[in-house]
Design a protein around this motif. Structure first.
Motif, mmCIF file in Angstrom:
data_model
loop_
_atom_site.group_PDB
_atom_site.id
_atom_site.type_symbol
_atom_site.label_atom_id
_atom_site.label_comp_id
_atom_site.label_asym_id
_atom_site.label_seq_id
_atom_site.Cartn_x
_atom_site.Cartn_y
_atom_site.Cartn_z
ATOM 1 N N TYR A 126 0.792 -1.186 0.099
ATOM 2 C CA TYR A 126 -0.014 -0.046 0.232
ATOM 3 C C TYR A 126 0.779 1.232 -0.087
ATOM 4 C CZ TYR A 126 -4.453 2.717 0.402
ATOM 5 O OH TYR A 126 -5.499 3.284 0.422
ATOM 6 N N ALA A 185 -5.364 5.581 -5.172
ATOM 7 C CA ALA A 185 -6.142 4.201 -5.073
ATOM 8 C C ALA A 185 -7.137 4.127 -6.220
ATOM 9 C CB ALA A 185 -6.815 4.037 -3.546
ATOM 10 N N ASP A 186 -7.693 5.380 -6.391
ATOM 11 C CA ASP A 186 -9.085 5.367 -7.577
ATOM 12 C C ASP A 186 -8.361 4.849 -8.724
ATOM 13 O OD1 ASP A 186 -10.879 5.891 -5.661
ATOM 14 O OD2 ASP A 186 -10.935 8.048 -6.280
ATOM 15 N N SER A 189 -7.469 1.039 -8.775
ATOM 16 C CA SER A 189 -8.476 0.100 -8.980
ATOM 17 C C SER A 189 -9.190 0.028 -10.259
ATOM 18 C CB SER A 189 -9.776 0.853 -8.221
ATOM 19 O OG SER A 189 -10.265 1.735 -8.606
ATOM 20 N N THR A 190 -8.591 0.658 -11.410
ATOM 21 C CA THR A 190 -9.270 0.756 -12.543
ATOM 22 C C THR A 190 -8.232 -0.507 -13.384
ATOM 23 O OG1 THR A 190 -7.449 2.130 -13.604
ATOM 24 C CG2 THR A 190 -9.699 3.030 -12.757
ATOM 25 N N LYS A 192 -7.251 -3.791 -14.837
ATOM 26 C CA LYS A 192 -8.063 -5.033 -15.280
ATOM 27 C C LYS A 192 -7.125 -6.267 -15.468
ATOM 28 C CE LYS A 192 -11.990 -2.876 -15.567
ATOM 29 N NZ LYS A 192 -11.663 -1.365 -15.277
ATOM 30 N N GLU A 214 -6.580 -5.428 -1.832
ATOM 31 C CA GLU A 214 -8.043 -5.122 -1.734
ATOM 32 C C GLU A 214 -8.423 -3.926 -2.592
ATOM 33 O OE1 GLU A 214 -8.668 -4.150 2.369
ATOM 34 O OE2 GLU A 214 -8.115 -6.204 2.998
ATOM 35 N N ILE A 215 -7.826 -3.253 -3.248
ATOM 36 C CA ILE A 215 -8.082 -2.050 -4.056
ATOM 37 C C ILE A 215 -7.992 -2.242 -5.498
ATOM 38 C CG2 ILE A 215 -7.812 -0.278 -2.343
ATOM 39 C CD1 ILE A 215 -5.509 0.551 -3.929
ATOM 40 N N ILE A 216 -7.482 -3.601 -5.814
ATOM 41 C CA ILE A 216 -7.104 -3.938 -7.234
ATOM 42 C C ILE A 216 -7.984 -5.064 -7.671
ATOM 43 C CG2 ILE A 216 -5.510 -4.853 -8.943
ATOM 44 C CD1 ILE A 216 -3.297 -3.322 -7.359
ATOM 45 N N PRO A 217 -9.078 -5.085 -8.489
ATOM 46 C CA PRO A 217 -9.932 -6.236 -8.585
ATOM 47 C C PRO A 217 -9.365 -7.602 -8.851
ATOM 48 C CG PRO A 217 -10.745 -4.384 -9.740
ATOM 49 C CD PRO A 217 -9.276 -3.874 -9.300
#
Length: 252
Positions: A126, A185-186, A189-190, A192, A214-217
């Motif tokens: 993080y 973080a935003d 989070s994108t 893929k 946790e913030i990365i799918p």
């Protein structure tokens, strides 16, 4: 040693093995030989049937070493990585970066997601979001005329490493000033593509690998047992976990 020109800087690189390509991006004050050849990564990946591409980041190893802080923007360093893929005619690769190399890999993934099949963040959790800690003492340690005057433990660790690798300390100090910028973080989070976050159990510099995952799918975590930031990079558990991940998720 081969090199190519990336936006005006000569970048030294290696290209070994045959098979699906994996691009390796080394950490701060290191070079591809120290991060990837000496600890056995290149041998392990080649034996696993991979084409291994690695390079010395600008300011490091046998690549050009500008002293201008502006030369070390993470976006510019990520473009060196993309330009190397272009130079070698590689349209898509798995990518693994360690520490600073993981930051560069993140910028590459955000700017050019179509170039990356699977992504491994090594030695960085993080902290990629928070920036982790005050790096001023590291800059001061690198700029100190006499290493014996350095008292900060983290600064001294990096100063000794820089001296051991025969690095240009002025270039490294400029690099450190520019590359500590956090990534939101935003934005992360994108992502893929499949992502593995691999951090040593005793790494006090990286930040939480679980919090980053946790913030990365779909991201996975590999905790490297009993290893700190410096020792995790060559650990057999790291190699085994990364190879397994690339076999399941990457081009292999």
């Amino acid at each position: 040693m081969p090199s190519f020109n990336s936006n005006g800087y000569e970048i030294a690189f290696m290209d070994e093995g045959e098979g699906p390509p994996v691009l390796l991006i080394h950490g701060f004050a290191s070079r591809y030989r120290v991060n990837w050849i000496n600890p056995g990564w290149v041998d392990a990946l080649v034996k696993a049937g991979r084409r291994v591409v690695a390079f010395d980041n600008r300011g490091h190893g046998d690549s050009d070493k500008p002293h201008d802080v502006g030369a070390y923007r993470l976006g510019a360093m990520a473009e060196d990585a993309r330009n190397l893929l272009d130079h070698l005619g590689i349209l898509r690769a798995d990518v693994m970066g360690y520490s600073m190399g993981a930051r560069i890999a993140a910028f590459l993934a955000l700017a050019h997601p179509e170039r990356i099949k699977a992504l491994i963040f090594g030695g960085l959790g993080y902290g990629i979001v928070t920036g982790v800690g005050d790096w001023g003492p590291v800059v001061a340690a690198l700029e100190a005329e006499d290493a014996s005057t350095v008292t900060d433990p983290i600064g001294l660790m990096f100063r000794k490493f820089a001296d051991q690798t025969g690095s240009d300390r002025v270039a490294l100090a400029a690099c450190m000033k520019a590359t500590r910028q956090p990534i939101s973080a935003d934005d992360l989070s994108t992502l893929k593509m499949p992502v593995l976050v691999a951090v040593g159990e005793k790494d006090e510099l990286a930040g939480s690998p679980q919090a980053l995952a946790e913030i990365i799918p779909g991201a996975e975590v590999l905790e490297i047992p009993k290893r700190d930031h410096m020792l995790a990079v060559g650990d057999k558990a790291y190699k085994a976990g990364a190879l397994d991940f690339l076999k399941r998720k990457g081009l292999g």
